[in-house]
Write a protein that holds these residues in place. Structure first.
Motif, PDB file in Angstrom:
ATOM      1  N   ILE A  45       9.683   4.047  39.777  1.00 18.94           N
ATOM      2  CA  ILE A  45       9.768   3.671  41.185  1.00 18.94           C
ATOM      3  C   ILE A  45       9.364   4.872  42.029  1.00 18.94           C
ATOM      4  O   ILE A  45       9.927   5.968  41.899  1.00 18.94           O
ATOM      5  CB  ILE A  45      11.188   3.220  41.565  1.00 18.94           C
ATOM      6  CG1 ILE A  45      11.531   1.926  40.829  1.00 18.94           C
ATOM      7  CG2 ILE A  45      11.303   3.032  43.080  1.00 18.94           C
ATOM      8  CD1 ILE A  45      12.922   1.414  41.110  1.00 18.94           C
ATOM      9  N   ASP A  46       8.375   4.653  42.885  1.00 21.25           N
ATOM     10  CA  ASP A  46       7.907   5.701  43.781  1.00 21.25           C
ATOM     11  C   ASP A  46       8.680   5.673  45.101  1.00 21.25           C
ATOM     12  O   ASP A  46       9.180   6.692  45.555  1.00 21.25           O
ATOM     13  CB  ASP A  46       6.407   5.532  44.043  1.00 21.25           C
ATOM     14  CG  ASP A  46       5.842   6.621  44.909  1.00 21.25           C
ATOM     15  OD1 ASP A  46       5.919   7.796  44.504  1.00 21.25           O
ATOM     16  OD2 ASP A  46       5.327   6.301  46.012  1.00 21.25           O
ATOM     17  N   ARG A  47       8.778   4.462  45.688  1.00 19.37           N
ATOM     18  CA  ARG A  47       9.471   4.338  46.970  1.00 19.37           C
ATOM     19  C   ARG A  47       9.728   2.867  47.292  1.00 19.37           C
ATOM     20  O   ARG A  47       9.115   1.977  46.722  1.00 19.37           O
ATOM     21  CB  ARG A  47       8.644   4.973  48.082  1.00 19.37           C
ATOM     22  CG  ARG A  47       7.312   4.273  48.326  1.00 19.37           C
ATOM     23  CD  ARG A  47       6.461   5.042  49.339  1.00 19.37           C
ATOM     24  NE  ARG A  47       5.196   4.381  49.604  1.00 19.37           N
ATOM     25  CZ  ARG A  47       4.090   4.519  48.889  1.00 19.37           C
ATOM     26  NH1 ARG A  47       4.096   5.306  47.825  1.00 19.37           N
ATOM     27  NH2 ARG A  47       2.975   3.896  49.211  1.00 19.37           N
ATOM     28  N   ASP A  79      -0.688  -0.380  38.188  1.00 15.13           N
ATOM     29  CA  ASP A  79       0.589  -0.285  38.886  1.00 15.13           C
ATOM     30  C   ASP A  79       0.455  -0.841  40.293  1.00 15.13           C
ATOM     31  O   ASP A  79      -0.469  -1.615  40.559  1.00 15.13           O
ATOM     32  CB  ASP A  79       1.105   1.164  38.855  1.00 15.13           C
ATOM     33  CG  ASP A  79       0.061   2.182  39.286  1.00 15.13           C
ATOM     34  OD1 ASP A  79      -0.761   1.866  40.177  1.00 15.13           O
ATOM     35  OD2 ASP A  79       0.071   3.309  38.757  1.00 15.13           O
ATOM     36  N   SER A  80       1.325  -0.458  41.199  1.00 15.95           N
ATOM     37  CA  SER A  80       1.325  -1.020  42.546  1.00 15.95           C
ATOM     38  C   SER A  80       0.021  -0.776  43.295  1.00 15.95           C
ATOM     39  O   SER A  80      -0.298  -1.518  44.221  1.00 15.95           O
ATOM     40  CB  SER A  80       2.500  -0.466  43.362  1.00 15.95           C
ATOM     41  OG  SER A  80       3.715  -1.038  42.923  1.00 15.95           O
ATOM     42  N   ARG A  81      -0.733   0.213  42.891  1.00 15.70           N
ATOM     43  CA  ARG A  81      -2.037   0.425  43.520  1.00 15.70           C
ATOM     44  C   ARG A  81      -2.959  -0.769  43.285  1.00 15.70           C
ATOM     45  O   ARG A  81      -3.863  -1.026  44.062  1.00 15.70           O
ATOM     46  CB  ARG A  81      -2.691   1.704  42.996  1.00 15.70           C
ATOM     47  CG  ARG A  81      -1.911   2.956  43.394  1.00 15.70           C
ATOM     48  CD  ARG A  81      -2.439   4.178  42.694  1.00 15.70           C
ATOM     49  NE  ARG A  81      -2.230   4.007  41.251  1.00 15.70           N
ATOM     50  CZ  ARG A  81      -2.749   4.793  40.324  1.00 15.70           C
ATOM     51  NH1 ARG A  81      -3.515   5.801  40.678  1.00 15.70           N
ATOM     52  NH2 ARG A  81      -2.506   4.580  39.053  1.00 15.70           N
ATOM     53  N   VAL A  95       9.286  -0.193  49.822  1.00 11.30           N
ATOM     54  CA  VAL A  95       8.309  -0.639  50.813  1.00 11.30           C
ATOM     55  C   VAL A  95       8.740  -2.029  51.276  1.00 11.30           C
ATOM     56  O   VAL A  95       9.556  -2.682  50.621  1.00 11.30           O
ATOM     57  CB  VAL A  95       6.875  -0.677  50.235  1.00 11.30           C
ATOM     58  CG1 VAL A  95       6.402   0.719  49.856  1.00 11.30           C
ATOM     59  CG2 VAL A  95       6.783  -1.614  49.040  1.00 11.30           C
ATOM     60  N   TRP A 109       9.542  -2.773  45.799  1.00  6.24           N
ATOM     61  CA  TRP A 109       9.406  -1.413  45.284  1.00  6.24           C
ATOM     62  C   TRP A 109       7.949  -1.109  44.989  1.00  6.24           C
ATOM     63  O   TRP A 109       7.233  -1.928  44.443  1.00  6.24           O
ATOM     64  CB  TRP A 109      10.195  -1.243  43.988  1.00  6.24           C
ATOM     65  CG  TRP A 109      11.654  -1.391  44.144  1.00  6.24           C
ATOM     66  CD1 TRP A 109      12.434  -2.445  43.746  1.00  6.24           C
ATOM     67  CD2 TRP A 109      12.545  -0.449  44.733  1.00  6.24           C
ATOM     68  NE1 TRP A 109      13.739  -2.218  44.057  1.00  6.24           N
ATOM     69  CE2 TRP A 109      13.839  -0.993  44.668  1.00  6.24           C
ATOM     70  CE3 TRP A 109      12.380   0.792  45.309  1.00  6.24           C
ATOM     71  CZ2 TRP A 109      14.953  -0.322  45.160  1.00  6.24           C
ATOM     72  CZ3 TRP A 109      13.485   1.452  45.796  1.00  6.24           C
ATOM     73  CH2 TRP A 109      14.753   0.900  45.714  1.00  6.24           C
ATOM     74  N   TRP A 110       7.536   0.104  45.317  1.00  2.00           N
ATOM     75  CA  TRP A 110       6.218   0.606  44.954  1.00  2.00           C
ATOM     76  C   TRP A 110       6.407   1.367  43.649  1.00  2.00           C
ATOM     77  O   TRP A 110       7.219   2.288  43.580  1.00  2.00           O
ATOM     78  CB  TRP A 110       5.686   1.538  46.041  1.00  2.00           C
ATOM     79  CG  TRP A 110       4.232   1.818  45.931  1.00  2.00           C
ATOM     80  CD1 TRP A 110       3.656   2.939  45.410  1.00  2.00           C
ATOM     81  CD2 TRP A 110       3.167   0.977  46.346  1.00  2.00           C
ATOM     82  NE1 TRP A 110       2.296   2.837  45.492  1.00  2.00           N
ATOM     83  CE2 TRP A 110       1.964   1.637  46.058  1.00  2.00           C
ATOM     84  CE3 TRP A 110       3.095  -0.294  46.934  1.00  2.00           C
ATOM     85  CZ2 TRP A 110       0.724   1.086  46.325  1.00  2.00           C
ATOM     86  CZ3 TRP A 110       1.875  -0.831  47.209  1.00  2.00           C
ATOM     87  CH2 TRP A 110       0.707  -0.155  46.913  1.00  2.00           C
ATOM     88  N   GLY A 147       0.299  -4.352  44.026  1.00  2.00           N
ATOM     89  CA  GLY A 147       1.183  -4.328  45.184  1.00  2.00           C
ATOM     90  C   GLY A 147       2.633  -4.073  44.821  1.00  2.00           C
ATOM     91  O   GLY A 147       2.956  -3.648  43.715  1.00  2.00           O
ATOM     92  N   ALA A 148       3.492  -4.359  45.761  1.00  2.00           N
ATOM     93  CA  ALA A 148       4.934  -4.108  45.598  1.00  2.00           C
ATOM     94  C   ALA A 148       5.544  -5.072  44.586  1.00  2.00           C
ATOM     95  O   ALA A 148       5.091  -6.202  44.433  1.00  2.00           O
ATOM     96  CB  ALA A 148       5.643  -4.242  46.932  1.00  2.00           C
ATOM     97  N   LEU A 180       4.653   3.301  40.140  1.00  2.00           N
ATOM     98  CA  LEU A 180       3.473   4.013  39.655  1.00  2.00           C
ATOM     99  C   LEU A 180       3.690   4.443  38.217  1.00  2.00           C
ATOM    100  O   LEU A 180       4.802   4.771  37.821  1.00  2.00           O
ATOM    101  CB  LEU A 180       3.198   5.258  40.503  1.00  2.00           C
ATOM    102  CG  LEU A 180       2.864   5.027  41.979  1.00  2.00           C
ATOM    103  CD1 LEU A 180       2.804   6.364  42.714  1.00  2.00           C
ATOM    104  CD2 LEU A 180       1.554   4.264  42.139  1.00  2.00           C
TER     105      LEU A 180
END
Length: 98
Positions: free
Chosen positions: A54-56, A74-76, A58, A62-63, A79-80, A65
């Motif tokens: 978990i990066d952060r 991943d979320s890139r 949003v 969760w975002w 998405g979330a 990576l």
């Protein structure tokens, strides 16, 4: 009711933290926070239990990576991750295969 489950690591997206072939114990919980490695149902691929960090937080979830960004989906890309898709956080390495 079981409070834990296990997950096999497949692929290189979480190297060097997690290696392909390892099995990890997952504590089932929705209470997670940035920095933790979690198992979740990947958006758009409900049959795939994915493992990322978990990066952060949003809007909408969760975002997440992979630790190895060159080899990570991943979320890139998707998405979330909705909070309801989170299965739990990895807590203990069980074994390495190979």
């Amino acid at each position: 009711m079981w409070w834990v489950t296990s997950v096999a690591i497949a692929g290189h997206s979480m190297e060097p933290t997690l290696k392909s072939g390892e099995w990890w114990l997952v504590r089932k919980t929705k209470r997670v926070k940035p920095g933790q490695v979690v198992a979740f149902w990947e958006p758009g691929r409900i049959d795939l239990l994915a493992v990322k960090r978990i990066d952060r937080a949003v809007p909408g979830g969760w975002w997440v990576l992979g630790d190895n960004s060159d080899s990570s989906t991943d979320s890139r890309g998707f998405g979330a991750v909705e909070p309801t898709a989170v299965v739990g956080r990895l807590i203990w390495r069980l074994r390495t295969v190979g």
